[in-house]
Each structure stands twice: as structure tokens, then as C-alpha cells.
Write a protein that holds these residues in place. Sequence first.
Motif, mmCIF file in Angstrom:
data_model
loop_
_atom_site.group_PDB
_atom_site.id
_atom_site.type_symbol
_atom_site.label_atom_id
_atom_site.label_comp_id
_atom_site.label_asym_id
_atom_site.label_seq_id
_atom_site.Cartn_x
_atom_site.Cartn_y
_atom_site.Cartn_z
ATOM 1 N N GLY A 44 0.827 -1.203 0.000
ATOM 2 C CA GLY A 44 0.000 0.000 0.000
ATOM 3 C C GLY A 44 0.861 1.253 0.000
ATOM 4 N N ILE A 45 1.929 1.248 0.805
ATOM 5 C CA ILE A 45 2.838 2.402 0.850
ATOM 6 C C ILE A 45 3.442 2.641 -0.532
ATOM 7 C CG2 ILE A 45 5.007 3.266 1.814
ATOM 8 C CD1 ILE A 45 4.317 1.725 4.385
ATOM 9 N N LEU A 46 3.837 1.520 -1.158
ATOM 10 C CA LEU A 46 4.436 1.611 -2.486
ATOM 11 C C LEU A 46 3.441 2.209 -3.485
ATOM 12 C CD1 LEU A 46 7.241 0.612 -3.448
ATOM 13 C CD2 LEU A 46 6.052 -1.327 -4.483
ATOM 14 N N LEU A 47 2.183 1.793 -3.361
ATOM 15 C CA LEU A 47 1.180 2.253 -4.320
ATOM 16 C C LEU A 47 0.896 3.745 -4.187
ATOM 17 C CD1 LEU A 47 -1.476 -0.593 -4.573
ATOM 18 C CD2 LEU A 47 0.276 0.056 -6.212
ATOM 19 N N THR A 48 1.056 4.308 -2.983
ATOM 20 C CA THR A 48 0.838 5.754 -2.856
ATOM 21 C C THR A 48 1.913 6.523 -3.626
ATOM 22 O OG1 THR A 48 2.114 5.761 -0.818
ATOM 23 C CG2 THR A 48 -0.274 5.647 -0.590
ATOM 24 N N ARG A 49 3.075 5.889 -3.808
ATOM 25 C CA ARG A 49 4.157 6.512 -4.570
ATOM 26 C C ARG A 49 3.975 6.293 -6.068
ATOM 27 N NH1 ARG A 49 8.464 5.957 -0.716
ATOM 28 N NH2 ARG A 49 7.586 6.875 1.148
ATOM 29 N N LEU A 50 3.175 5.272 -6.427
ATOM 30 C CA LEU A 50 3.039 4.906 -7.839
ATOM 31 C C LEU A 50 1.577 5.046 -8.264
ATOM 32 C CD1 LEU A 50 5.161 1.633 -7.665
ATOM 33 C CD2 LEU A 50 5.899 3.805 -8.644
ATOM 34 N N PRO A 51 1.075 6.295 -8.285
ATOM 35 C CA PRO A 51 -0.357 6.480 -8.540
ATOM 36 C C PRO A 51 -0.805 5.925 -9.895
ATOM 37 C CG PRO A 51 0.822 8.579 -8.575
ATOM 38 C CD PRO A 51 1.794 7.554 -8.109
ATOM 39 N N VAL A 85 -3.699 -2.316 -9.824
ATOM 40 C CA VAL A 85 -3.452 -3.261 -8.736
ATOM 41 C C VAL A 85 -4.708 -3.424 -7.876
ATOM 42 C CG1 VAL A 85 -2.114 -3.676 -6.654
ATOM 43 C CG2 VAL A 85 -0.989 -2.783 -8.696
ATOM 44 N N LEU A 86 -5.349 -2.297 -7.546
ATOM 45 C CA LEU A 86 -6.538 -2.394 -6.691
ATOM 46 C C LEU A 86 -7.663 -3.149 -7.401
ATOM 47 C CD1 LEU A 86 -6.578 1.042 -4.841
ATOM 48 C CD2 LEU A 86 -5.896 -1.189 -3.971
ATOM 49 N N ASN A 87 -7.776 -2.941 -8.727
ATOM 50 C CA ASN A 87 -8.811 -3.677 -9.461
ATOM 51 C C ASN A 87 -8.522 -5.168 -9.464
ATOM 52 O OD1 ASN A 87 -10.470 -1.565 -10.080
ATOM 53 N ND2 ASN A 87 -9.420 -1.076 -12.005
ATOM 54 N N LEU A 88 -7.256 -5.506 -9.613
ATOM 55 C CA LEU A 88 -6.875 -6.921 -9.597
ATOM 56 C C LEU A 88 -7.256 -7.555 -8.250
ATOM 57 C CD1 LEU A 88 -5.230 -9.075 -11.272
ATOM 58 C CD2 LEU A 88 -3.343 -8.540 -9.732
ATOM 59 N N LEU A 89 -6.931 -6.841 -7.163
ATOM 60 C CA LEU A 89 -7.252 -7.367 -5.833
ATOM 61 C C LEU A 89 -8.758 -7.464 -5.641
ATOM 62 C CD1 LEU A 89 -4.577 -5.605 -3.606
ATOM 63 C CD2 LEU A 89 -4.614 -7.951 -4.444
ATOM 64 N N THR A 90 -9.488 -6.491 -6.216
ATOM 65 C CA THR A 90 -10.945 -6.547 -6.115
ATOM 66 C C THR A 90 -11.467 -7.794 -6.825
ATOM 67 O OG1 THR A 90 -10.933 -4.160 -6.163
ATOM 68 C CG2 THR A 90 -13.058 -5.223 -6.452
ATOM 69 N N ALA A 98 -5.717 4.435 1.311
ATOM 70 C CA ALA A 98 -6.690 5.458 1.714
ATOM 71 C C ALA A 98 -6.192 6.223 2.934
ATOM 72 C CB ALA A 98 -8.038 4.804 1.996
ATOM 73 N N GLY A 99 -5.623 5.488 3.895
ATOM 74 C CA GLY A 99 -5.139 6.129 5.115
ATOM 75 C C GLY A 99 -4.020 7.104 4.823
ATOM 76 N N LEU A 100 -3.084 6.684 3.976
ATOM 77 C CA LEU A 100 -1.926 7.546 3.688
ATOM 78 C C LEU A 100 -2.323 8.741 2.833
ATOM 79 C CD1 LEU A 100 0.855 4.884 3.068
ATOM 80 C CD2 LEU A 100 0.597 6.408 5.035
ATOM 81 N N THR A 101 -3.161 8.516 1.823
ATOM 82 C CA THR A 101 -3.556 9.646 0.972
ATOM 83 C C THR A 101 -4.501 10.578 1.715
ATOM 84 O OG1 THR A 101 -5.240 8.235 -0.004
ATOM 85 C CG2 THR A 101 -3.218 8.512 -1.262
ATOM 86 N N GLY A 102 -5.074 10.085 2.826
ATOM 87 C CA GLY A 102 -6.010 10.911 3.591
ATOM 88 C C GLY A 102 -5.325 11.835 4.583
#
Lengths: 301, 378
Positions: B193-200, B206-211, B270-274
Motif C-alpha cells: 500500500g505504501i508503495l502504491l501511494t508513490r506509484l499512482p 493493482v486495486l482492481n486486480l485485488l478486487t 486510503a489512510g496515507l492519501t487521507g
Amino acid sequence: MIRSVLLSAVTAAALATSAHAQVVVSSKIDTEGGVLGEMIRAVLENAGIETENRLQLGGTPVVRQALLAGEIDIYPEYTGNAAFFFNRAEDPLWKDAGAAYAEAKKLDQEENDVVWLTPAPANNTWGIALRTDVAEPAGVRTLSDFGKWVSDGGEVKLAASSEFVNSAPALPSFQAAYGFTLGADQLIVLSGGDTAATIQAAANGTSGANAAMVYGTDGQIAFSDLTVLEDDKQVQPVYQPAPVVRAEVLAEHPEIEGLLQPVFEKLTLETLQDLNGKVQVEGIPAADVAQEFLTANDLLN
Amino acid sequence: MRDRMAILLLPLAASAVLPLAVFRANRIAAGQPHGLVDTLGPGAAGLALGALALVIGALLALHRPVLRVAVAAGLLVGLILLMGWGAARLAADAPPQARVGPGTGFWIALACAGLLVIDGMTRLRPGPALRLALVALAVGAGWLILGSGALAQLSVLQEYQNRSGAFWREGAKHLWLAFGSFGVAMLAGVPAGILLTRLPRIRPAVLNLLTMVQTIPSIALFGMLIVPLGWVAANLPGAAALGIRGIGMAPAFVALFLYSLLPIVANTVAGLTGVPRSVTEAADGMGLTARQRMLRVDIPLALPVILTAARIVLVQNIGMATVGALIGAGGFGTFVFQGVGQTATDLILLGALPTVALAFLTSAVMDALIAMLPGAAR
């Protein structure tokens, strides 16, 4: 990232299950699987062979796959099922007990290095049972009677698993041989239903059920006032339970064959009905039922 | 008690005339309902009725939530003990295969008492520390009651006594499946998740895949993993020795891990971007390095959101681990599926009740822990 994630999960999972050198005894998840599996385990342990308990692992495909993959070493299987393992369901050979066992033994030995040991003299095949209070007044004793009675408008509602209703050698072959057809309103299909559920439905008249799919060795039949209809035209393949073991494991412990033979030879249809009934109806654990039977018959020493 | 909870007192009173117990000649026979007097005998039934009237009167007269919770909790415990006593009385002159279970009257009264306790608790608004203490008290009380043997003649406990060894063995497997896969998912999901906040740019993919993973029915995912893990076991040297198999613990563990990822990764993002921009700017202005800002500002502020995901995942895993029994993974699901096969409801309950209790406890404890975080909304 994903790969390392998967790898770490797998490694963690690995810690949960330890490596084994013992004989892994398994069985299907049903009642009889539990009883027969516990017997195999008790007999092997008693003879000083260390076992790992993987009893009641899952349905037939899961257990079979696990055996072929070498994840389990021995479990009780039914001769008639070999017809499906080797895609030979059409062959009439499976309806003859001796020929079916010989063929299953030969095919599995040749193709999979799996050995079928001595089978029990019991036929746990699919059948149909009718409520006694319906069967007696209507004079239905055999499946020929049943076919005639249903065709003449006898009011029947059969509780059965979807496997029984749909798989060619089960209900469809009964219908073809005995000349009757059950419509959707004459069937209650329990997907994945055990005979425990179908017998209970017929015994209690749940949703109007008065007939049930049964297996020959069901422990519940005697408790439920049902009459098992005789398969007078021998439509069904024979399902004799026998321990199947990987040849590699048998070579390591050749005494297994001689240990299990006297046990399975004692397991008649009535004996199995009785043992299964103790587990299913009286709620006694399968391990205790197996132990009691083995002790009473002097099979442990 | 001029409030909506008064409506519960009607079914509570009515439960006294409904069957308290169900008697079965054997564990799969049809049940015969037994009323209050039948089950307890006239003397004890009279006492029980008197006690029930007192409880209803007390609930009508008392307004302080503390007192009402105490009365309702007393009712809850009393009901359970009464049921155990009644079951023992009915089972006393029956053959050993006979079973006595709770009837509709018991379940309705139990539900009313439970709702009254929950309602009182929400009014009391206890702080997190008190909540933890109450959970511990409830667990301790449950332990005492079960350990005392007062309920030994109830049908579910008869099933337990017949397989107490297997119960704890499967319970341990269940815990390992649910909490182990959760732990690994946290170790993998939070950094992801931390990595994804850096790689918008790859974040939505990735989130769609997990969904998508999340939408696969659990039994299907368990089944789908048998083939690749079987392959790994057969072809990767050492994998089989480590216990990686197509069947058993490994596929169930991996499936639960995969299900756990979406809530954890999504909530970390969500937590980090918030974290409010003003806060991050202030941190930057104070001269914090990116790493310091992450550890001292971003993660602490995102923690409640991440832990909320942790709570969801744990409860979800505890429930879903039951399905693992179908592929040989063990867990409480073993009893559920054996019970379904034998149409033995009590055996199903032996698997289902501890699963529910475990999920409930975990949720309560996690809730309290989240509320204890510095800066959490109270």
C-alpha cells in the motif's frame, strides 16, 4: 512483489504442516470413510506402524487426487468408483463383484502404482428406499414393482443428491431398466446431499418426500422405517470397500496386506450398517466404534 | 422504561410458554418439544417463572443503563444455566444416544437478553479499556460455565465430549489459518500500500486486480489453488518437504492471504492519501526527511484506517477458514461439513458456535484497540 508475497505466504503455510515419514492414513469425509479409516489406522498402529491421521479429508476427487500425488498413502475406496477413475463407466463388467475388483486392481496397479487390498464382502451401492407405510400397502418390494407402481400413477417423491439424479449410472439407468420416469415435481434434489439427509427427508416426510436415495450400508435405514427396494435386474455397479495403498508404501510395509485382510473380510453389509449406525445415529465417535469392533473380533493383539 | 427496548419484554414474557427444550431419541431423529414445566418440573418451573417476572419488573422499573445491563446479563447467564439444568433433568432417564437441545422459547429469551445487554452497553458507551475488561469478564464467565459441567447434558456439548481432542486440534488449525494468513497479509499488504501511494499510475490496476480476487467465491478459489500448489510441490525441490501440498493447509492459507490483501492494501492507500496536505507540508517545512515523515507522521495518522482493515480481515478470515475443511485444511469447518453430511445439527453447531464466538471476540478486541490509539475518535 507479488511473487515474493506468494512465496512468503507459502513458506509460512509450510511451517504449519510438518514433513512426515509415517504412513498417512486418509479417508473420505463421509461416515463410512471415517469408520473404515479409523480401523485401518488402529490396525496399523497396533502392529507398530507409525501413522499420520488425515482422515475425513474431503470428497472422492480430493482424496483420490491426494493419493495419486503421494500426499496420502492409504484410504478406503469402492471398487465401482474405478469405473469413473478410468473412464470405463459404460462397461457392464462393474456389475460383477469379482470382475470389478480384479479390473480395478489391475488398472490401478498398471497406471498408478496403487494396490487394491482385500475388499469387504459388502456392496455399498446406490439404491432406492421407500417408506414402509407406502411400500407395504402398494406391494412394492423390488425396483421392478416400483417402476410399475410409479408408471401406474403411484404418488412418489424421491429425495436424492444431484449426483444421483444426474449421473448416468444412477437414477437414469434405474429409469431405463425399470421403465419409469420421475419428473421434476417427483424429485427433491439436495445438491451434494448425503444419504443421511435424503433418508431423514423421507423418514420425516420433509416437503412430502416418501422415497430416498440410499447406500447399501447406510446405518440409518433400520432406524427410519424405510424399505430398501431390491435391484432385481442388477442395474447398479458393485461398490465393495477396499483399502487402496500406494505400491511404494506397501513395499516398505508389506505386512499391511495381511493385517487388513482379516478386518475387511469381517465387514459384511449388516456389520457395516450397524457400525455406521453407531456413528451416525447414536453419535459415538468413529474411532471408538472402530476400536470396539476390532477388539470384539480379536483383530488387535 | 419508556423506550424502544420495552418491545423486547413482550417476546421475553411470551418465551415462557414456548418449548424450552427439544428432546430427540437419537442425534438425528425428529425432535419433540418440551415446555417449561415438562423440562424443569413444576417446582422449578414456578421458580423460573417468578424469576422471569422479577426480571421484567426490574427492567421496567430501572432506568440507569448500568443496572439494566446488570439485570440483562444476569438473565443471560441464568437462562443458560437453567437450560443446562433442564437438559440434565430430561436426559437423566433417557438412553445414552438421546439428545436434549434448546427449544424456541430458550432461543427467543436468549436473543432478547442479548439485545438488552447490547442496547445497555451502547448507552453506557464504555471506554476501550473497560470494554476489554468486559470482554475478558465474558470470556472468563463462559469458561467457568462450560468448565463447571453445568451444561454437559446439552446436545452440542455431548458432541464436544465425543471429540474433545479433535475439537482443540481443529481449533488450533483454525486459528493458525485465520491469524497466520492475516499476519502474512499485513507484512505484505502494508508495504504494498505504501508503495502504491508513490506509484499512482499503477494503483488503479493493482486495486482492481485485488478486487477481482475478492469476488472469486471462496470454495472456487480454494479449488483453483489445488492445481498450481500441487505443481509446486511436485516440481520445486524441497517444497513438498516444507509441507506445501495441493491439498490441505497450503491452498487454504494462500486463499485467505489473497482475500486479505484488498482491505489491507486499499485501506493503507486510503489512510496515507487521507493525511491532510497541511500536515505533510508542515512536516516537510520542519525539515523531516521523506522516511522520517512516513514513520512519524503519515503512518501514525493512517494507523486507525489500516487497523480498521485489519479488523475486517480478521473477522473475514475467521469465518472463511471454515471452508478450508473441504480441501483438507481442517479447522472448525471440519465439524460443520461432517455435521452437514450426517444431518447432525449439533455437530454443525459445534463447528459454527466457536467460529462465531471467535469472530465476535476478535472484533470487540480490535475495536477497543483501535479506540485506544492516540488521536483516535472517541
